[in-house]
Each structure stands twice: as C-alpha cells, then as structure tokens.
Design an enzyme around this catalytic site. Sequence first.
Site, mmCIF file in Angstrom:
data_model
loop_
_atom_site.group_PDB
_atom_site.id
_atom_site.type_symbol
_atom_site.label_atom_id
_atom_site.label_comp_id
_atom_site.label_asym_id
_atom_site.label_seq_id
_atom_site.Cartn_x
_atom_site.Cartn_y
_atom_site.Cartn_z
ATOM 1 N N ASP A 72 0.363 -5.188 4.487
ATOM 2 C CA ASP A 72 -1.307 -4.524 4.320
ATOM 3 C C ASP A 72 -2.581 -5.758 3.619
ATOM 4 O O ASP A 72 -3.560 -5.494 3.566
ATOM 5 C CB ASP A 72 -1.315 -3.705 3.059
ATOM 6 N N LYS A 117 1.938 8.176 0.550
ATOM 7 C CA LYS A 117 2.530 8.115 2.077
ATOM 8 C C LYS A 117 3.476 8.627 2.048
ATOM 9 O O LYS A 117 4.346 8.522 1.281
ATOM 10 C CB LYS A 117 2.543 6.566 2.643
ATOM 11 N N ASP A 170 -5.368 6.677 -0.896
ATOM 12 C CA ASP A 170 -5.219 5.653 0.018
ATOM 13 C C ASP A 170 -5.855 4.900 1.076
ATOM 14 O O ASP A 170 -5.249 4.216 1.953
ATOM 15 C CB ASP A 170 -3.932 6.407 1.201
ATOM 16 N N GLU A 214 -7.976 3.100 0.166
ATOM 17 C CA GLU A 214 -8.166 1.859 -0.980
ATOM 18 C C GLU A 214 -8.679 0.435 -0.135
ATOM 19 O O GLU A 214 -9.273 -0.586 -1.331
ATOM 20 C CB GLU A 214 -6.991 1.364 -1.289
ATOM 21 N N ARG A 271 -10.633 -0.786 1.684
ATOM 22 C CA ARG A 271 -12.175 -0.706 1.527
ATOM 23 C C ARG A 271 -13.065 -0.876 0.767
ATOM 24 O O ARG A 271 -14.060 -1.568 0.570
ATOM 25 C CB ARG A 271 -13.104 0.301 2.648
ATOM 26 N N ASP A 327 1.224 -0.819 -0.470
ATOM 27 C CA ASP A 327 -0.428 -0.322 0.132
ATOM 28 C C ASP A 327 0.564 0.858 0.072
ATOM 29 O O ASP A 327 1.341 1.946 1.124
ATOM 30 C CB ASP A 327 -0.517 0.137 1.420
HETATM 31 N N1 BES Z 1 -3.377 -0.056 4.763
HETATM 32 C C1 BES Z 1 -3.776 1.369 5.391
HETATM 33 C C2 BES Z 1 -3.978 1.698 6.882
HETATM 34 C C3 BES Z 1 -2.612 1.805 8.307
HETATM 35 C C4 BES Z 1 -2.110 2.171 8.023
HETATM 36 C C5 BES Z 1 -2.392 0.317 8.053
HETATM 37 C C6 BES Z 1 -1.110 1.882 9.571
HETATM 38 C C7 BES Z 1 -1.048 -0.877 8.969
HETATM 39 C C8 BES Z 1 -1.172 0.938 9.427
HETATM 40 C C9 BES Z 1 -4.559 1.919 5.124
HETATM 41 O O1 BES Z 1 -5.065 1.210 3.464
HETATM 42 C C10 BES Z 1 -4.995 3.639 4.868
HETATM 43 O O2 BES Z 1 -4.302 4.187 4.064
HETATM 44 N N2 BES Z 1 -5.692 4.147 5.662
HETATM 45 C C11 BES Z 1 -5.880 5.601 5.895
HETATM 46 C C12 BES Z 1 -7.075 5.824 5.420
HETATM 47 C C13 BES Z 1 -7.457 7.765 5.287
HETATM 48 C C14 BES Z 1 -6.542 7.942 4.468
HETATM 49 C C15 BES Z 1 -8.837 8.063 5.453
HETATM 50 C C16 BES Z 1 -5.020 5.997 7.034
HETATM 51 O O3 BES Z 1 -5.073 4.977 7.952
HETATM 52 O O4 BES Z 1 -4.174 7.201 7.024
HETATM 53 ZN ZN ZN Z 2 -4.204 0.025 2.999
HETATM 54 ZN ZN ZN Z 3 -4.051 2.857 2.179
#
Ligand code: BES
Ligand code: ZN
Ligand code: ZN
Length: 468
Positions: free
Chosen positions: A256, A245, A315, A317, A319, A238
């Site tokens: 992920d 990121k 990001d 993604e 869901r 991811d």
């Molecule tokens: N895979 C990430 C969530 C994540 C973050 C898992 C850190 C493990 C460690 C997910 O896809 C993500 O990036 N979520 C975003 C959502 C936001 C853009 C609404 C997040 O948590 O920042």
């Molecule tokens: Zn993710």
């Molecule tokens: Zn993500």
Amino acid sequence: MIKIALNSEKAEIEICGMFEKEKNKIEPLFYGKEGEICIIPFENKLRLALGLGDEKTLTIHKIRNWYAKAIKEIKKYPIKTVMVTAIETEKINKKLMLQAMLEGLYLADYNYKGYHTNSKEKINREIILNGFDDIEEKQTMINQIENLIESINEARDMILEPANFLFAQTLADRVKQIAKESGLECEVLEEKEIQELGMNAFLAVAKGSAHPPKLIVLRYFNSNGPILGLVGKGITYDTGGYCLKPGSSLQNAKGDMAGAATAIAIMRALAKNHCTVNIVAVIACCDNVIAGNAYLPGDVVTSMSKKTIEILNTDAEGRLTLADALTYIIEVEKIDQVIDIATLTGMAGRTFGSLYTPAFTNNDTFFMQFMQAAEKTGEDYWRMPCDPRYHSYIESKVADIKNTGEAGTITAAMFLKDFVKDTPWIHLDIAATAQQRPAVFEYATDCPSGVAIRTIYEMVQQEPILKA
Ligand code: BES
Ligand code: ZN
Ligand code: ZN
C-alpha cells in the site's frame, strides 16, 4: 541486470522480430503472429523468432511488450549473451524502436531477490545490439534508460519488501540512501514536527502503530521554471484498522506504499539523468494497524488545512494521510501543480480491472500534458468525473467532510480535491494497476508494474510544465 555491449559479435541467442508476411521463412511452424515465440538452432547459436504480426499495425508499445515476452523466455535458460537485431521496417523510427526494445528487455529482466536461504545466483545478461549503428548519441540514450528502469526496479523492490522490514523508519532510511546516491535533497520530519504542523489526519492513521510516522520530503531543483509536486501514498501496511480487512485481502497489504515508491522512483530517475525540472515529492509514511490507542470509526480530526473530518471507516486511511501531505506540499513547499499517486480504492479494480488507471483532475491543460506523455509510454489512464455534485456524498453531519461515501473511487478523489483547492492537480488511483491481476503488460506478469513512473518521467521531459 542487463548490460549493453556495443562492440561484440558473439551471442548465444539472437532475438529476431518477424512479421506475419515472413512466415515459413525460417521455420515451417512459425507464423509470425503477434507475440509468437519459436527458438531454433541457427549457425552455431540459437535464434528466437519473435512474431510481430502485421507490419501495418506495429507500434512501439507492441515492440516493448513482445521484447519483454522474449526476454522472459530467455530467462528460463542459463543464457548470458543476447543479440537484439533491428526490425526491418519503415514504420517505426529507429531510435524509438531501440528505446521500446530496451525498455521491454530491462523491465522484464527484473527479479525480486527475496529471502530464500539458498537463493539462485542471478545471471547478468549482456545485450548486443545489431543494426542500430546509425543512431546518434546511442550511449547517452542507453544510460538514461538504464537509470530509469533501475529506478523502477527500486520501486518494485520496495513494494515487494515485507512490512516487518519496510516500515516508516526503514523506508525513510532507504530514501535517504537513494537521495545520497542520486543527488536529491532529502528531509525527514519526525512525529513531533508533524504534530507541530497540525497534520492530525495523518497522525490519526499512524496513532495505533508501534512505528512512529515519518514525513519524507525529496527535492530536486534544476530549472528556472515552476515546481511540480508529487505526493505518494505511503502506507507500509494497511490492515484496515478497526474496520479490519478480511484475511485474504491482507496478503497484499504491504504494497500500500506503491504510490510512495512511484514518487521516489521518479525523483531518482530525474536526478540520475540530470533532467531540467524543479520537483518536490512528499510521502506521509506510516502503517494502519489496530491497538488500544488506534483511531476509531466515528472519530473527528482536524486536518492541517483546519478542515474537520469525520472518520467513518478506518480502512479509508489513504485519503487522510494524502490530505495532509497535499496541504503540506502546497503550503510549505509551495509547489505550482501536483500529482498524487495512490493505491486508494479497491473499487478502481472492480471497475476497470488492471487495464486502466482512473485519473482525476481539476485542470484540463495539466491533464492534457499528462495524457500526451501516457500516449508515448503506452500506459492507459481513464479520465473520471470531478463533478461537484459528488461532493454531497462526503458531506457529514458532525464535521466538514467524512472519509467515505458511495461511488468509492470518485468520492475518494472528491475528498482529495477539497485539499488542493485551486492548485492544478491530477490524482491517479493505482490500486489495481500497480500490481496487475491479470497482468496487462508482459513485464508485469509476476511483479509490480511501475505504472505512472515512465509517464510522469516522460511528461517532465517533453513539456514545460504548466505555470499555475
Ligand atoms: N489500500 C486500500 C485500497 C486497495 C484495495 C488497494 C485493494 C489495493 C488493493 C485502501 O486503503 C482501502 O482500504 N480502501 C477502501 C475504501 C473504503 C473503506 C471506502 C476500499 O477500497 O475498500
Ligand atoms: Zn490503503
Ligand atoms: Zn485501507
């Protein structure tokens, strides 16, 4: 991997659990405090005195944890044979005591093989049990625990595998191999079939990748009862896509797919142990990367359920892939209830650290069954609100819903809830508990925890899973 020997006398070291009340019994500087460790020569071998604290407050969870700590200490030495002696107490049922000890020992004996040119030879330790002769069907129990922990270790290997080795195709190949060895049915749907199913939310995430997506389906039918569904988030890397990121967050981007690894491990353990259950796991597997044709913030896609989604953040993604996987498992596999497991939001960790996994549900009975199992496995979950008022946070001006909103962990769950409709559902956001920082359990200090695997496995064992 540890092997259990039942009829051997010799051991280089003996683990001896001792209470505070037994302090000074073997060594003046050993107080028997919880988790205290003291190694002392004793009758031509070594003795590892392991502090268990106050007998009145001893639990199987403490036993699992402290025996994990003990084996980690032993791992520092080239010791091959370890005797584990039953704790003298009336407080804990002997069978549960042995189970907790073995879980702790096995779980903490994990090492990721890695890619060192000169890798150290792994010691296969032997555990000799002492004082457990009265437990009936001990060998069956040992075999079952072995299969369960081996499955957890497979999940850990997959989570730690670099993304240049583990992508949709190679994960699918690995799952096929696991299925063959454990007696699961495995089907892998290719991109064309995914398109035919109309899984455009999933395909949007996969669009920018050089690796074609795969929809991995595992089935195991061994009961007359209802069918439980598992959906695991399977993003093999991811980057965040165009909502890229920062570099420091990318080190863990390969993990992920921990939700997918969790679902695979549960399926493997249930099949290996010939459990009585009907269960299907679905993984929408791809990576989330940038390319000229990658999806963009502002895009609108039509999901398999026909609901339209405005993509505000590439990001968010997970869901999107989960929405289509949930629709698929409900409409095509016709499961009766479903649990999804996903490293979904960073906010989960900012709220709870690695102590609690946020859990959401639309069905009290189903959730109660889950929590009863969690009590037995010692994993902590916190029930989060599924208040419909949060739905307004993901309403969009240009589509049916949008993929982000305030109250990050909750709105991610609200998004998924739209796709399960009335099917009893539990959502576990394992973003901060799949790899714990700081570690909560002694067996998860430097490797994935395997969270949710033991609990869902236990849930299937103990309850006739609710019929919808
Ligand atoms: N895979 C990430 C969530 C994540 C973050 C898992 C850190 C493990 C460690 C997910 O896809 C993500 O990036 N979520 C975003 C959502 C936001 C853009 C609404 C997040 O948590 O920042
Ligand atoms: Zn993710
Ligand atoms: Zn993500």
